[in-house]
Design a protein around this motif. Structure first.
Motif, PDB file in Angstrom:
ATOM      1  N   UNK A  55       0.833  -1.208   0.000  1.00 46.78           N
ATOM      2  CA  UNK A  55       0.000   0.000   0.000  1.00 46.78           C
ATOM      3  C   UNK A  55       0.863   1.253   0.000  1.00 46.78           C
ATOM      4  N   UNK A  56       1.955   1.227   0.774  1.00 45.90           N
ATOM      5  CA  UNK A  56       2.854   2.388   0.830  1.00 45.90           C
ATOM      6  C   UNK A  56       3.546   2.609  -0.516  1.00 45.90           C
ATOM      7  N   UNK A  57       3.992   1.543  -1.155  1.00 43.36           N
ATOM      8  CA  UNK A  57       4.637   1.661  -2.459  1.00 43.36           C
ATOM      9  C   UNK A  57       3.662   2.224  -3.487  1.00 43.36           C
ATOM     10  N   UNK A  58       2.461   1.693  -3.480  1.00 42.57           N
ATOM     11  CA  UNK A  58       1.451   2.148  -4.432  1.00 42.57           C
ATOM     12  C   UNK A  58       1.121   3.626  -4.216  1.00 42.57           C
ATOM     13  N   UNK A  59       0.968   4.019  -2.950  1.00 45.84           N
ATOM     14  CA  UNK A  59       0.628   5.406  -2.626  1.00 45.84           C
ATOM     15  C   UNK A  59       1.715   6.379  -3.078  1.00 45.84           C
ATOM     16  N   UNK A  60       2.984   5.942  -2.993  1.00 45.31           N
ATOM     17  CA  UNK A  60       4.104   6.805  -3.378  1.00 45.31           C
ATOM     18  C   UNK A  60       4.354   6.817  -4.879  1.00 45.31           C
ATOM     19  N   UNK A  61       3.731   5.888  -5.610  1.00 44.10           N
ATOM     20  CA  UNK A  61       3.903   5.844  -7.058  1.00 44.10           C
ATOM     21  C   UNK A  61       4.915   4.828  -7.538  1.00 44.10           C
TER      22      UNK A  61
END
Length: 586
Positions: free
Chosen positions: A406-412
């Motif tokens: 989720x963190x990776x996705x949120x950061x792009x």
């Protein structure tokens, strides 16, 4: 009250490769990561340019997005300034805006001054005529000039990733050394002292005669005469700029600017650190350049222990692991910047920082999955996966990897995942799957070991107990313990199991550390450790993949895994494989 300048927000339009970037950085250390040519260095240069200590900075058509001069470029920074900057002492009257946590707004006259957060809006524009214009935008939208004296007062120490890191070690206008030493008219006194050196004392007789002849020629032509030779400055270069720090090395005084890249960087930052706190704002491109790991950690500790705001870029996993207190940001190829939230990435940042530097990070649920995928992709690519920028990382369990993805996705970040479906947090997993597509793989049911062992032929089941060295005693012992057998012979185990289905279930239970059915707590603890004797390691995961191939199971598993494999191939610019196209014949 802040003691150093703070950039609260920076907006960039049409500068170099950045068409539109809008960023609210952290108050302290900001660490930027991202692929090559994503714009990280450009962002640091933009910060340095808006606070350029001189008006002599040059721009070229390559500094304009797509080389288009018509619309120019613009860099705007919303800045908090400490009282020590003393805005009231500058010629023009600068009225502050108020910061609301997201943008500069008109000041609220009814608000108690003690609760207000004043900011200034600084801007530099590149015009269609290749000229730079520095401005301050007032709350009434009036624009006044942003003076060099104010820009120098803020002062940015910039360490680039090239060989021009000696600027702050020389007395050039606005350098760290200049701001530290230039009280009063120091530079003019140095220029007078240097200019008075009798260079002509080094002349030979012939050289003195030649100069006298030239003097006569110029005098007869009505030009300046009574000539002599001395040190002079030229356009863009003053005599003071030739003055820099010297340090002793092996009994000889040498310019600090001639020492190694890492030493120059450390020295420049020490000089900057000696300046009054109100003028500390630091940008460092590729902070790891020229520094050994221990000195790199020292530098990060020093930057983190101060209260200054700094902006760093890196391609080093050492930096990411060591900069635990930094705000970690990912910059994508479109100039957009996303925050990697520490509560979701902290463990991974320490455990495998290279995760955040890869082209395609694959987050695997555990060590078995890591080993399995590394072996599988070695076959898929016919070479190691890292050649293509793929990093297969241990996510530390199902729930932990969910937060990380989720963190990776949120950061792009273009991440992928490989895990079981444990039935928990279904809505969060669904959102990730919708966003990631086949790059996020979950088994329809069960775990990796179950899905491979389920397809092993009945007469080959016990072959799973033997590792590549031919040893199977430990694994056979786990089966015998679960069957309460004193011995561990294959014939005894087969007889006690009673059927192939029961033997298959027994092997899966041992390989996964299933403790259900254990006669007591002590046995339950031992049974939970059985998985470590089977495939619960990176080497064990690779062995499981090799057994899948050796036993001819790929055709059974391919329908599940091929979409995931093709999604990874697509992410690194490779074509998809058709069903049956992947061969394992060496």
């Amino acid at each position: 009250m802040i003691k150093q300048p703070r950039i609260r927000r920076i907006k960039i339009s049409n500068f170099r490769g950045l068409a539109s970037t809008d960023w609210i950085p952290g108050d302290r250390m900001n660490l930027l990561i991202g692929g090559g040519d994503s714009g990280k260095s450009t962002l640091l240069h933009a910060i340095a340019l808006i606070f350029s200590p001189t008006n002599s900075a040059q721009v070229f058509e390559t500094d304009y997005f797509n080389r288009s001069l018509d619309h120019g470029f613009e860099i705007e920074a919303t800045v908090s300034l400490p009282p020590e900057v003393e805005l009231a002492n500058f010629q023009q009257t600068l009225w502050p805006w108020e910061w609301n946590g997201n943008s500069a707004i008109l000041p609220d006259r009814e608000r108690d001054d003690a609760n207000s957060d004043p900011v200034c809006v600084f801007r530099v524009r590149g015009t269609a005529d290749l000229e730079l214009v520095w401005e301050v935008v007032q709350p009434n939208m009036e624009v006044v000039g942003l003076s060099t004296s104010l820009r120098r007062k803020v002062g940015v120490v910039r360490l680039a990733n090239d060989d021009r890191n000696d600027r702050d070690l020389r007395l050039v206008p606005g350098s760290a050394l200049d701001r530290l030493l230039s009280k009063g008219n120091l530079k003019s006194r140095i220029s007078a002292q240097v200019g008075s050196v009798e260079v002509s004392n080094a002349f030979t007789g012939d050289e003195t005669k030649a100069l006298k002849n030239l003097d006569k020629i110029l005098k007869n032509a009505g030009l300046p005469h009574n000539l002599d030779i001395g040190l002079t400055s030229s356009q863009g270069l003053s005599i003071g700029a030739l003055v820099g720090l010297l340090a002793e090395k092996d009994g000889t005084l040498l310019p600090v600017a001639s020492w190694g890249a890492g030493t120059r960087r450390m020295a420049a930052l020490q000089v900057a650190g000696a300046i009054e706190a109100a003028t500390r704002l630091t940008v460092i491109d590729e902070i790891e350049r020229g520094l050994e790991p221990y000195r790199l950690r020292q530098l990060l500790d020093a930057l983190g222990s101060d209260h200054q705001q700094c902006f760093l870029t890196t391609h080093s996993p050492i930096v990411i692991a060591a900069a635990k207190d930094a705000a970690l940001w990912y910059m994508d190829g479109g100039g957009q910047i996303g925050r990697l939230h520490p509560d979701k990435i902290g463990r991974q940042q320490n455990r495998d920082p290279e995760t955040f530097l890869s082209k395609v990070p694959i987050i695997a649920e555990g060590v078995t999955e890591v080993g399995f995928l590394r072996a599988l992709f070695h076959t898929v690519f016919r070479e190691r996966e890292y050649v293509h920028g793929i990093r297969i990382s241990d996510g530390g369990g199902n729930e932990s990897m969910l937060g990380l993805l989720e963190a990776l996705r949120s950061a792009g970040i273009n991440g992928a995942g490989f895990c079981d479906d444990e039935g928990r947090f279904p809505e969060r997993w669904r959102k990730l799957k919708d966003a990631s597509g086949p790059k996020l793989f979950q088994w329809p049911a069960g775990c990796l070991e179950e899905n491979v062992i389920a397809h092993v032929p009945d007469d080959k089941l016990l072959s799973l107990a033997y590792d590549p060295d031919g040893s199977g005693g430990d694994r056979l012992r786990t089966l015998a313990d679960r069957l309460s057998l004193p011995g561990k012979e294959e014939t005894e185990i087969l007889a006690a199991a009673g059927s192939s289905a029961a033997l298959r279930a027994l092997i899966i239970a041992a390989a996964t550390g299933d403790k259900r059915g254990a006669p007591d707590d002590r046995s339950a603890k031992e049974w939970s450790k059985h998985s470590q004797r089977w495939f619960k390691s990176i080497g064990g995961g690779a062995e499981l993949c090799e057994k899948m191939i050796a036993l001819g199971l790929w055709s059974k598993i391919e329908p599940d895994l091929l979409p995931f494999i093709n999604a990874i191939r697509s992410a690194v610019g490779m074509s998809a494989l058709a069903p049956g196209e992947l061969r394992f014949d060496g």
